[in-house]
Design a protein around this motif. Structure first.
Motif, PDB file in Angstrom:
ATOM      1  N   PRO A  84       7.271 -10.203   2.757  1.00 59.09           N
ATOM      2  CA  PRO A  84       5.965  -9.741   3.266  1.00 59.09           C
ATOM      3  C   PRO A  84       6.013  -9.159   4.683  1.00 59.09           C
ATOM      4  O   PRO A  84       5.294  -9.583   5.579  1.00 59.09           O
ATOM      5  CB  PRO A  84       5.102 -11.011   3.205  1.00 59.09           C
ATOM      6  N   LEU A  85       6.921  -8.204   4.866  1.00 59.03           N
ATOM      7  CA  LEU A  85       7.078  -7.530   6.162  1.00 59.03           C
ATOM      8  C   LEU A  85       7.162  -6.034   5.935  1.00 59.03           C
ATOM      9  O   LEU A  85       7.746  -5.595   4.946  1.00 59.03           O
ATOM     10  CB  LEU A  85       8.379  -7.980   6.842  1.00 59.03           C
ATOM     11  N   GLU A  86       6.569  -5.270   6.835  1.00 62.07           N
ATOM     12  CA  GLU A  86       6.787  -3.819   6.837  1.00 62.07           C
ATOM     13  C   GLU A  86       7.707  -3.510   8.002  1.00 62.07           C
ATOM     14  O   GLU A  86       7.447  -3.944   9.128  1.00 62.07           O
ATOM     15  CB  GLU A  86       5.456  -3.083   7.031  1.00 62.07           C
TER      16      GLU A  86
ATOM     17  N   LEU B  29      11.179  13.839  10.994  1.00 62.70           N
ATOM     18  CA  LEU B  29      10.764  12.497  10.535  1.00 62.70           C
ATOM     19  C   LEU B  29      10.226  11.754  11.757  1.00 62.70           C
ATOM     20  O   LEU B  29      10.987  11.229  12.570  1.00 62.70           O
ATOM     21  CB  LEU B  29      11.960  11.751   9.937  1.00 62.70           C
ATOM     22  N   VAL B  30       8.904  11.727  11.886  1.00 62.95           N
ATOM     23  CA  VAL B  30       8.250  11.131  13.059  1.00 62.95           C
ATOM     24  C   VAL B  30       8.347   9.612  12.995  1.00 62.95           C
ATOM     25  O   VAL B  30       8.842   8.961  13.909  1.00 62.95           O
ATOM     26  CB  VAL B  30       6.775  11.581  13.112  1.00 62.95           C
ATOM     27  N   ASP B  31       7.881   9.045  11.903  1.00 63.35           N
ATOM     28  CA  ASP B  31       8.003   7.608  11.682  1.00 63.35           C
ATOM     29  C   ASP B  31       7.907   7.323  10.193  1.00 63.35           C
ATOM     30  O   ASP B  31       7.577   8.208   9.406  1.00 63.35           O
ATOM     31  CB  ASP B  31       6.961   6.806  12.487  1.00 63.35           C
ATOM     32  N   PHE B  32       8.222   6.120   9.805  1.00 67.07           N
ATOM     33  CA  PHE B  32       8.087   5.729   8.402  1.00 67.07           C
ATOM     34  C   PHE B  32       8.094   4.214   8.304  1.00 67.07           C
ATOM     35  O   PHE B  32       8.539   3.514   9.212  1.00 67.07           O
ATOM     36  CB  PHE B  32       9.217   6.320   7.536  1.00 67.07           C
ATOM     37  N   LYS B  33       7.561   3.736   7.168  1.00 65.76           N
ATOM     38  CA  LYS B  33       7.621   2.284   6.919  1.00 65.76           C
ATOM     39  C   LYS B  33       8.323   2.045   5.601  1.00 65.76           C
ATOM     40  O   LYS B  33       8.172   2.820   4.648  1.00 65.76           O
ATOM     41  CB  LYS B  33       6.217   1.666   6.948  1.00 65.76           C
ATOM     42  N   ILE B  34       9.114   0.977   5.597  1.00 65.41           N
ATOM     43  CA  ILE B  34       9.802   0.579   4.371  1.00 65.41           C
ATOM     44  C   ILE B  34       9.562  -0.906   4.126  1.00 65.41           C
ATOM     45  O   ILE B  34       9.165  -1.643   5.036  1.00 65.41           O
ATOM     46  CB  ILE B  34      11.324   0.856   4.435  1.00 65.41           C
ATOM     47  N   GLU B  35       9.795  -1.288   2.881  1.00 64.98           N
ATOM     48  CA  GLU B  35       9.676  -2.698   2.516  1.00 64.98           C
ATOM     49  C   GLU B  35      10.934  -3.125   1.775  1.00 64.98           C
ATOM     50  O   GLU B  35      11.590  -2.303   1.131  1.00 64.98           O
ATOM     51  CB  GLU B  35       8.451  -2.907   1.618  1.00 64.98           C
ATOM     52  N   PHE B  36      11.241  -4.389   1.885  1.00 62.92           N
ATOM     53  CA  PHE B  36      12.396  -4.942   1.184  1.00 62.92           C
ATOM     54  C   PHE B  36      11.941  -6.031   0.219  1.00 62.92           C
ATOM     55  O   PHE B  36      10.841  -6.562   0.342  1.00 62.92           O
ATOM     56  CB  PHE B  36      13.395  -5.533   2.187  1.00 62.92           C
TER      57      PHE B  36
END
Lengths: 257, 257
Positions: free
Chosen positions: B111-113, B196-203
């Motif tokens: 539960p983290l971005e 690529l300015v920013d991005f979010k990923i999840e695991f």
């Protein structure tokens, strides 16, 4: 005779140093913070810090006065900073000059607040939906960016570096000091029947670039709960209008002294 | 003859695997997120993810539809996750099954971005008073706690551990993958004329406890600016009502393909 002579010179030097401090006088006014004023002295690397009774909370939206708070906080900081120096935490404190004044090394404050949370309370309980009083399984250290107009937001190490507040190397040093300070303070308050719930500290850099613990350690900057009763003995009494603020501050000082 | 036999068996095995995936069907509905649905399959360790056209912003306070967004995001994620596996980033993607469906390893989402910021924009610009478009001197990785009712707050590693979201060891692994992913994506988008300015990923964690990159990488989860013109080619067109949302999504997919 020879030995006595040496001791005599040494004692004289010490008393002269102390006398120097006692008679060191405020020169120019430099800065006024929420709870303290800073004055220059005849030594460009030393300042006199004057502790006020002004109290603020919620990013200065609530303002008031806690009678003789300045006296308590000055005394308590003097006691704790002296002991912390012995524990290997270099700090800005040199000498207590009067009830409300202390002589300190002049530092440029690092615009970060280091917050240690031994028990979850206050803003962290709210932000993360954790019940106040929860003891976390690990040691929690927050860093916040000291910027009133932004509400001192929580940041991380990458932000601190991007903002130019500190280098990764400086952060490492400050985290290490913070852990030592927490270990010392937790034990010190525990001996006085007080739970150190959380606290915030600030660091500064002296003229030589050394990182020193600065600011203060007092019921203004710590959450302190009586171990037996859970009674709040800190600024939350002012923040939350719990009454008997002055009494709580003096009780903490008495127990710590 | 012998060699051809071996190759024949190998080809047969591959085509069988592919056929298996193509005919793998959704069984039970498991979960619906803001942009995707997840279904079980006959294999308990595999799921089918269905990409919707639903768009949300500002913690789902703004809702809408971006026509065929699901098709773009499914395709783009398939392309990028395949390449990321080759770069040494294990991920949940197995195969694209249709325009809107992909077969994935079943994972329990951490539960983290993880948010990487190569250029300051959006919430960070606002929170820290930094002008949008500023390039920081260091690589910035934020972690946010995935909790809608708290507004996905920014946290630090100590909070993540206290919240039980991850161990320090897991965080180390996810930070390392995040850096590899950023290096790869920055170069990949750059080749396509996109910053690529920013991005979010999840695991997520699979049945064996392995950490896998999960979720998606698409204009929903990245800020993408045209290198020449600075034109926004991502969900900010929806967030900020800039128009031509669909066109921007398709253009990114075309350039990346």
């Amino acid at each position: 005779m020879f030995c006595l002579g040496i001791i005599g010179i040494f004692t004289l030097a010490l008393s002269k140093l102390s006398a120097q401090h006692v008679f060191m006088e405020r020169k120019e006014f430099i800065y006024e913070g929420k709870a303290k004023q800073v004055y220059s002295t005849e030594d460009p690397n030393k300042v006199i810090i004057f502790y006020k009774d002004d109290a603020t909370a919620f990013n200065a939206q609530k303002r008031g006065t806690v009678q003789e708070k300045g006296i308590v906080n000055n005394k308590m900081t003097a006691i704790l900073f002296k002991k912390l120096a012995q524990e290997g935490v270099p700090n800005h404190f040199i000498d207590q000059l009067s009830d409300r004044e202390q002589l300190c090394h002049k530092v440029e404050i690092v615009p970060l607040e280091f917050v240690v949370r031994n028990v979850i309370a206050g803003s962290m309980a709210k932000r993360l939906g954790i019940e106040e009083g929860t003891v976390p399984p690990n040691q929690i250290i927050d860093i916040c960016y000291k910027k009133d107009e932004l509400g001192d937001p929580l940041i991380n190490d990458d932000h601190a570096v991007a903002l130019g507040a500190a280098s990764y190397e400086d952060l490492k040093v400050m985290y290490a000091y913070t852990r030592t300070i927490n270990d010392f303070l937790k034990a010190e308050f525990d001996k006085s029947g007080i739970t150190l719930v959380d606290f915030k500290i600030e660091f500064g850099k002296d003229a030589n670039g050394n990182i020193l613990l600065a600011d203060e350690i007092s019921p203004d900057t710590c959450r302190l709960w009586d171990k037996e009763t859970g009674k709040k003995m800190d600024k939350d009494r002012f923040r939350r209008d719990l009454g008997n603020v002055e009494e709580a501050y003096f009780e903490v000082l008495n127990r710590i002294s």
